[in-house]
Design an enzyme around this catalytic site. Structure first.
Site, PDB file in Angstrom:
ATOM      1  N   GLU A  53      10.410  -4.687   4.684  1.00  0.00           N
ATOM      2  CA  GLU A  53      10.530  -6.401   4.117  1.00  0.00           C
ATOM      3  C   GLU A  53      10.167  -6.235   2.530  1.00  0.00           C
ATOM      4  OE1 GLU A  53       8.862  -5.114   6.655  1.00  0.00           O
ATOM      5  OE2 GLU A  53       8.816  -6.378   8.462  1.00  0.00           O
ATOM      6  N   HIS A 102      -5.897 -33.134  17.990  1.00  0.00           N
ATOM      7  CA  HIS A 102      -4.898 -33.843  18.366  1.00  0.00           C
ATOM      8  C   HIS A 102      -3.741 -32.995  18.697  1.00  0.00           C
ATOM      9  CE1 HIS A 102      -6.894 -37.530  16.824  1.00  0.00           C
ATOM     10  NE2 HIS A 102      -7.224 -36.699  15.784  1.00  0.00           N
ATOM     11  N   LYS A 105       0.930  -1.216  -0.040  1.00  0.00           N
ATOM     12  CA  LYS A 105      -0.108   0.099   0.043  1.00  0.00           C
ATOM     13  C   LYS A 105       0.874   1.254  -0.251  1.00  0.00           C
ATOM     14  CE  LYS A 105      -3.455   2.313   2.607  1.00  0.00           C
ATOM     15  NZ  LYS A 105      -4.556   2.472   3.697  1.00  0.00           N
ATOM     16  N   LYS A 139       9.320  -0.534  14.208  1.00  0.00           N
ATOM     17  CA  LYS A 139       9.871  -0.372  12.917  1.00  0.00           C
ATOM     18  C   LYS A 139      11.123   0.404  12.876  1.00  0.00           C
ATOM     19  CE  LYS A 139       5.500  -0.991   9.996  1.00  0.00           C
ATOM     20  NZ  LYS A 139       4.679  -0.457   9.327  1.00  0.00           N
ATOM     21  N   GLY A 181      -4.883  -1.871   4.813  1.00  0.00           N
ATOM     22  CA  GLY A 181      -4.229  -3.188   4.401  1.00  0.00           C
ATOM     23  C   GLY A 181      -4.869  -4.381   4.654  1.00  0.00           C
ATOM     24  N   ARG A 182      -5.274  -4.484   6.080  1.00  0.00           N
ATOM     25  CA  ARG A 182      -5.996  -5.803   6.404  1.00  0.00           C
ATOM     26  C   ARG A 182      -7.348  -6.067   5.738  1.00  0.00           C
ATOM     27  NH1 ARG A 182      -4.667  -2.349  10.173  1.00  0.00           N
ATOM     28  NH2 ARG A 182      -6.463  -1.373  11.690  1.00  0.00           N
ATOM     29  N   GLU A 223      -4.917  -6.507  14.529  1.00  0.00           N
ATOM     30  CA  GLU A 223      -4.371  -5.026  14.367  1.00  0.00           C
ATOM     31  C   GLU A 223      -5.643  -4.122  14.294  1.00  0.00           C
ATOM     32  OE1 GLU A 223      -0.746  -4.573  11.418  1.00  0.00           O
ATOM     33  OE2 GLU A 223      -2.525  -4.139  10.333  1.00  0.00           O
TER      34      GLU A 223
HETATM   35  O1  F6P Z   1       3.129  -3.149   9.827  1.00  0.00           O
HETATM   36  C1  F6P Z   1       1.671  -3.073   9.754  1.00  0.00           C
HETATM   37  C2  F6P Z   1       1.292  -2.648   8.283  1.00  0.00           C
HETATM   38  O2  F6P Z   1       1.254  -1.447   7.909  1.00  0.00           O
HETATM   39  C3  F6P Z   1      -0.118  -3.388   7.806  1.00  0.00           C
HETATM   40  O3  F6P Z   1      -1.102  -2.678   8.537  1.00  0.00           O
HETATM   41  C4  F6P Z   1       0.172  -3.459   6.453  1.00  0.00           C
HETATM   42  O4  F6P Z   1      -0.799  -4.353   5.945  1.00  0.00           O
HETATM   43  C5  F6P Z   1       1.426  -4.120   6.505  1.00  0.00           C
HETATM   44  O5  F6P Z   1       2.259  -3.291   7.399  1.00  0.00           O
HETATM   45  C6  F6P Z   1       2.097  -3.834   4.904  1.00  0.00           C
HETATM   46  O6  F6P Z   1       1.775  -2.572   4.646  1.00  0.00           O
HETATM   47  P1  F6P Z   1       2.133  -2.059   3.282  1.00  0.00           P
HETATM   48  O7  F6P Z   1       1.173  -2.865   1.993  1.00  0.00           O
HETATM   49  O8  F6P Z   1       2.153  -0.494   3.052  1.00  0.00           O
HETATM   50  O9  F6P Z   1       3.463  -2.541   2.629  1.00  0.00           O
END
Ligand code: F6P
Length: 547
Positions: free
Chosen positions: A213, A384, A207, A510, A267-268, A353
């Site tokens: 990452e 189990h 987003k 972060k 995002g979620r 979240e």
């Molecule tokens: O760190 C949390 C977050 O901001 C989530 O809310 C989001 O889904 C995820 O990181 C990834 O964010 P992006 O889509 O901006 O890379």
């Protein structure tokens, strides 16, 4: 000024009512109200929902609905659906419901025709994935794309991962997907293993297009590709999904190959936006359209059904009932479907979240527990592993059981006469029954059990569950299930008075990781100066890495 829900008369009534209901066993609730198994049920779209095995009476449900009205659930719901800025701390709409509006719907938000915007992007996604699926879009060497690798994390990963697995039977164009999220290089390395750069397309999904990452993994993937095929290959092997055009361009992806979404999609809550591009590539635009229709079916139900028959509202209120009155911390999600193996993980971000907050919208501290802890695994595997605690442990963990009439796969039983799917479902029904009704010491003793073993074998019962049944794991049903939980989260958030759409709590970790990184990697970096624990841990690590 945010409402303190505990100060309302609806809350006080529930508090007094709790003292009556809490000591009552589900066995008594069923004996006193034999119709409850037929009547404390709901239908929403294709979902049949039985909430009779909850520690509620009809009066409890009436009081919970009163609570929802006192909290303004209906007004807040309508405001959300209209596109008002219900995400107050970020001053934004939370308009994921617009992502699944039909093309002829009308919704203008902040002066923008969002339905037109959504369908323009859907059309572009459809055209692009049609080309991929038909083999018209080819890689730099002229070969067909056979694998899409989605690089994203959190909401830009969990939804597509979960849905890809759930809808594996809809993969009909010879395109497979892999998903890379973790900054642990093991993730990318293991996912690229066996792939041919010439037939691989990367979807960089973020987003913000600033997530460490994702940008790190995307850069490494790009090196992998260009080492094999050269710089010019990037245009045919990298596309982006983002709200941030400039950052996509800066990364070196042609913005003609960028699929847009908007800051009003959290995002979620984004699996049904362009973030679902990898899924659409695999299952095609029709199936993706059915997925959206499923969401919309539940959106309509949530918008229109009276609270007394409103599935997300009632299930969200039952969540509040346990967390606030029974002090239950968690909710287990137990799909009796191997294909829904990542559903609980997906729901963890969606729910935790969203509602893991300690202050209300106006910044004042909450006066109730918030944010149920969601966890779970598919049945029968969980039986189990952790069901022992559900059955005989000292903690109360309400559970959602999810089952399907039709299997996605079936095989005969050992003697060849039955269906393995029937065994799966008989386990679901047995578990909810045993959790609710248990087995008394008298019943166990009457079977001739040695007296000293009786206490060990007593099954207390009175352990609540919801059962959600649906025809089959289809794109539509999957969309319905997701929307059912999205709106529960919202209802709970409104009762707690919190902003379910921000996530400030993830930021500090972060920035501190960025501050700490040079101390780990640079041999010349000054000795760390944090707290004595972090200092010692960093020194230990540096020592092991020879720095
Ligand atoms: O760190 C949390 C977050 O901001 C989530 O809310 C989001 O889904 C995820 O990181 C990834 O964010 P992006 O889509 O901006 O890379």
């Amino acid at each position: 000024m945010s409402l303190d829900i505990t100060g309302t008369s609806a809350w006080q009534e529930l508090r007094a009512h709790y003292d009556l209901v809490a000591p009552t066993h589900l066995r008594e609730l069923f004996a006193d109200d034999p119709e409850r198994g037929r009547e404390l049920t709901l239908t929403a779209g294709d979902l049949y929902i039985d909430y009779s095995k909850h520690r509620v009476s009809r009066e409890t449900m009436r009081l919970l609905v009163e609570l929802a009205r006192a909290a303004g659930v209906e007004e807040r719901r309508d405001a959300m659906l209209r596109g008002e800025h219900v995400n107050s701390s970020e001053d934004r709409a939370a308009l994921h419901t617009a992502l699944r509006l039909p093309a002829d719907a009308q919704l203008t938000v902040d002066g923008q025709d969002v339905v037109a915007d959504v369908h323009a992007v859907l059309a572009r996604m459809g055209e692009f994935t049609d080309r991929l699926r038909s083999g018209d879009w080819r890689g730099a060497t002229g070969e067909r794309i056979t694998t899409v690798v989605n690089i994203g994390i959190g909401g830009s990963d969990l939804g597509p991962v979960m849905a890809y697995r759930a809808l594996r039977h809809y993969a009909d164009a010879g395109i497979a997907a892999r998903f890379v999220s973790n900054i642990d290089p093991a993730d990318l390395v293991s996912k690229l293993a066996g792939l041919d750069p010439a037939t691989t397309l990367f979807i960089v999904a973020s987003k913000t297009f600033s997530t460490l990452e994702t940008l790190t993994n995307a850069t490494a993937a790009r090196r992998w590709l260009t080492a094999a095929l050269g710089e010019d290959a990037v245009a045919k092997h990298f596309v982006a999904v983002s709200t941030h055009e400039q950052r996509v361009a800066d990364f070196g992806i042609d913005t003609a190959n960028m699929f847009e979404f908007w800051d009003w999609v959290g995002g979620r809550y984004s699996v049904d936006s362009a973030i679902g591009l990898s899924l659409m590539a695999v299952v095609g635009r029709e199936a993706f359209g059915e997925f959206l229709t499923g969401f919309h079916t539940i959106d309509l139900h949530f918008a229109e059904a009276p609270l007394e028959r409103n599935a997300p509202a009632l299930l969200g209120l039952i969540g509040v009932w346990y967390s606030s009155f029974f002090d239950a911390d968690s909710r287990a999600v137990l799909p009796y479907s191997n294909d829904l193996g990542r559903f609980a993980a997906y729901l963890q971000q969606l729910t935790m979240e969203s509602n893991g907050k300690s202050v209300r919208c106006d910044g004042s501290p909450v006066s109730t527990p918030t944010g149920e802890i969601f966890w779970g695994e598919p049945g029968t595997n969980g039986q189990h592993a952790f069901y022992q605690l559900l059955h005989q442990g000292t903690r109360l963990s309400p559970a959602d059981f999810i089952g399907f009439a039709e299997p996605t796969d079936d095989l005969p039983t050992r003697d060849g006469t039955g269906s393995m799917h029937d065994i799966l479902m008989s386990n679901l029904f047995a578990q909810t029954k045993v959790l609710a009704f248990g087995k008394t010491a008298e019943e166990i003793a009457a079977e001739g059990t040695a007296p000293e073993l009786v206490p060990h074998k007593v099954m207390p019962g009175n352990r609540p569950s919801t059962t959600i049944l649906a025809p089959k794991v289809t794109p539509s049903v999957l969309g319905q299930l997701i929307a059912l939980y999205e709106h529960q989260v919202f209802v709970e958030g409104v009762v707690f008075g919190i902003d379910s759409f921000d996530q400030w709590g993830v930021e500090l970790g972060k920035t501190q990781a960025l501050e700490l990184e040079p101390l780990l990697t640079d041999a010349q970096a000054p000795a760390p100066q944090a707290d004595s624990s972090t200092d010692t841990l960093v020194r230990w690590y540096r020592g092991r890495r020879g720095r």
